[in-house]
Design a protein around this motif. Structure first.
Motif, PDB file in Angstrom:
ATOM      1  N   ARG A 175      50.734  44.301  49.645  1.00 55.37           N
ATOM      2  CA  ARG A 175      50.104  44.023  48.344  1.00 55.37           C
ATOM      3  C   ARG A 175      48.734  43.366  48.537  1.00 55.37           C
ATOM      4  O   ARG A 175      47.774  43.707  47.840  1.00 55.37           O
ATOM      5  CB  ARG A 175      51.005  43.139  47.486  1.00 55.37           C
ATOM      6  CG  ARG A 175      52.151  43.892  46.831  1.00 55.37           C
ATOM      7  CD  ARG A 175      52.807  43.101  45.702  1.00 55.37           C
ATOM      8  NE  ARG A 175      53.368  41.831  46.127  1.00 55.37           N
ATOM      9  CZ  ARG A 175      54.613  41.655  46.553  1.00 55.37           C
ATOM     10  NH1 ARG A 175      55.439  42.687  46.619  1.00 55.37           N
ATOM     11  NH2 ARG A 175      55.043  40.462  46.899  1.00 55.37           N
ATOM     12  N   THR A 178      46.254  45.934  49.864  1.00 60.61           N
ATOM     13  CA  THR A 178      45.883  46.826  48.770  1.00 60.61           C
ATOM     14  C   THR A 178      44.869  46.151  47.848  1.00 60.61           C
ATOM     15  O   THR A 178      43.869  46.767  47.462  1.00 60.61           O
ATOM     16  CB  THR A 178      47.138  47.268  47.987  1.00 60.61           C
ATOM     17  OG1 THR A 178      48.010  47.976  48.889  1.00 60.61           O
ATOM     18  CG2 THR A 178      46.777  48.158  46.810  1.00 60.61           C
ATOM     19  N   GLU A 182      41.076  47.297  46.883  1.00 64.47           N
ATOM     20  CA  GLU A 182      40.644  47.484  45.486  1.00 64.47           C
ATOM     21  C   GLU A 182      39.347  46.704  45.226  1.00 64.47           C
ATOM     22  O   GLU A 182      38.450  47.192  44.544  1.00 64.47           O
ATOM     23  CB  GLU A 182      41.732  47.014  44.528  1.00 64.47           C
ATOM     24  CG  GLU A 182      42.942  47.928  44.501  1.00 64.47           C
ATOM     25  CD  GLU A 182      44.125  47.323  43.756  1.00 64.47           C
ATOM     26  OE1 GLU A 182      44.028  46.162  43.263  1.00 64.47           O
ATOM     27  OE2 GLU A 182      45.168  48.003  43.680  1.00 64.47           O
ATOM     28  N   TYR A 191      42.254  48.584  55.236  1.00 63.91           N
ATOM     29  CA  TYR A 191      42.973  49.860  55.297  1.00 63.91           C
ATOM     30  C   TYR A 191      43.755  49.965  56.601  1.00 63.91           C
ATOM     31  O   TYR A 191      44.913  50.391  56.619  1.00 63.91           O
ATOM     32  CB  TYR A 191      42.006  51.040  55.193  1.00 63.91           C
ATOM     33  CG  TYR A 191      41.420  51.242  53.830  1.00 63.91           C
ATOM     34  CD1 TYR A 191      42.170  51.796  52.790  1.00 63.91           C
ATOM     35  CD2 TYR A 191      40.100  50.889  53.560  1.00 63.91           C
ATOM     36  CE1 TYR A 191      41.626  52.007  51.536  1.00 63.91           C
ATOM     37  CE2 TYR A 191      39.546  51.086  52.313  1.00 63.91           C
ATOM     38  CZ  TYR A 191      40.308  51.627  51.296  1.00 63.91           C
ATOM     39  OH  TYR A 191      39.773  51.832  50.046  1.00 63.91           O
ATOM     40  N   ARG A 194      46.769  47.689  56.433  1.00 56.34           N
ATOM     41  CA  ARG A 194      47.792  48.221  55.543  1.00 56.34           C
ATOM     42  C   ARG A 194      48.543  49.380  56.206  1.00 56.34           C
ATOM     43  O   ARG A 194      49.748  49.540  55.993  1.00 56.34           O
ATOM     44  CB  ARG A 194      47.162  48.673  54.223  1.00 56.34           C
ATOM     45  CG  ARG A 194      48.203  49.035  53.179  1.00 56.34           C
ATOM     46  CD  ARG A 194      47.604  49.319  51.847  1.00 56.34           C
ATOM     47  NE  ARG A 194      46.765  50.515  51.883  1.00 56.34           N
ATOM     48  CZ  ARG A 194      46.079  50.980  50.865  1.00 56.34           C
ATOM     49  NH1 ARG A 194      46.099  50.350  49.714  1.00 56.34           N
ATOM     50  NH2 ARG A 194      45.348  52.067  50.973  1.00 56.34           N
TER      51      ARG A 194
END
Length: 195
Positions: A175, A178, A182, A191, A194
């Protein structure tokens, strides 16, 4: 140049950078203590030395050691002259972290936030220092504080995600990664983390 805007030292108006009130204050406080670094002659010499690294194979580590030694001396002097100078503590903490002095860096980041409790960058960097010591609870708490102070601080989300992942809290980490992407769609490290 993007760091100048992110740190709110400048704003871009009609294609030109203009200093903010914070930028003028930082400059006012830095120049008296770092006259030999904030100087066009110094910049010219440093550029020549960097050219030597690129063109002549000069050891860049030696150049950095010379700079850090001088910079550290000047930071110590600035702090001695103005013990409430949060920016000097913050920069000395960064220098200490680069030299591997994690405990010294944590101490200086702590002093920074004592003087300037809204310094999100100091909380974020102290989180990384705690993380390097495997003190993930303190790391997560500091990254969380950085996010509370600056909800658009993509690096703080990424860093908190890394510390959560270190504690095997993968869903929360994802989360945060992400959210970092964003806030900053070009944040490649978020990235990668993640993934």
């Amino acid at each position: 140049l993007s760091k100048l805007g992110v740190r709110e030292y400048t704003v871009l108006e009609t294609g030109k950078f203009r200093p903010t009130r914070l930028g003028r204050e930082v400059t006012r406080r830095l120049v008296p203590h770092f006259q030999d670094i904030i100087d066009t002659e110094y910049t010219r010499r440093l550029e020549e030395q960097l050219d030597e690294v690129e063109d002549d194979g000069r050891n860049w580590r030696d150049l950095l050691k010379e700079f850090h030694a001088k910079f550290r001396t000047d930071l110590d002097k600035a702090i001695a002259l103005d013990p409430k100078f949060a920016t000097a503590y913050y920069n000395r903490a960064i220098a200490r972290a680069h030299k591997g002095d994690t405990d010294g860096a944590i101490a200086d980041y702590t002093k920074t936030v004592e003087i300037d409790p809204k310094h999100a960058g100091a909380y974020n960097n102290r989180a990384n220092a705690y993380g390097s010591k495997k003190d993930f609870d303190h790391a997560i708490a500091d990254a969380t504080k950085a996010i509370e102070l600056d909800p658009k601080f993509a690096a703080a989300y990424n860093n908190r995600g890394a510390h959560l992942a270190d504690k095997a809290e993968h869903e929360r980490a994802i989360r945060d990664y992400t959210k970092a992407t964003e806030l900053d769609p070009k944040y490649a490290t978020a990235y990668l983390n993640r993934a």
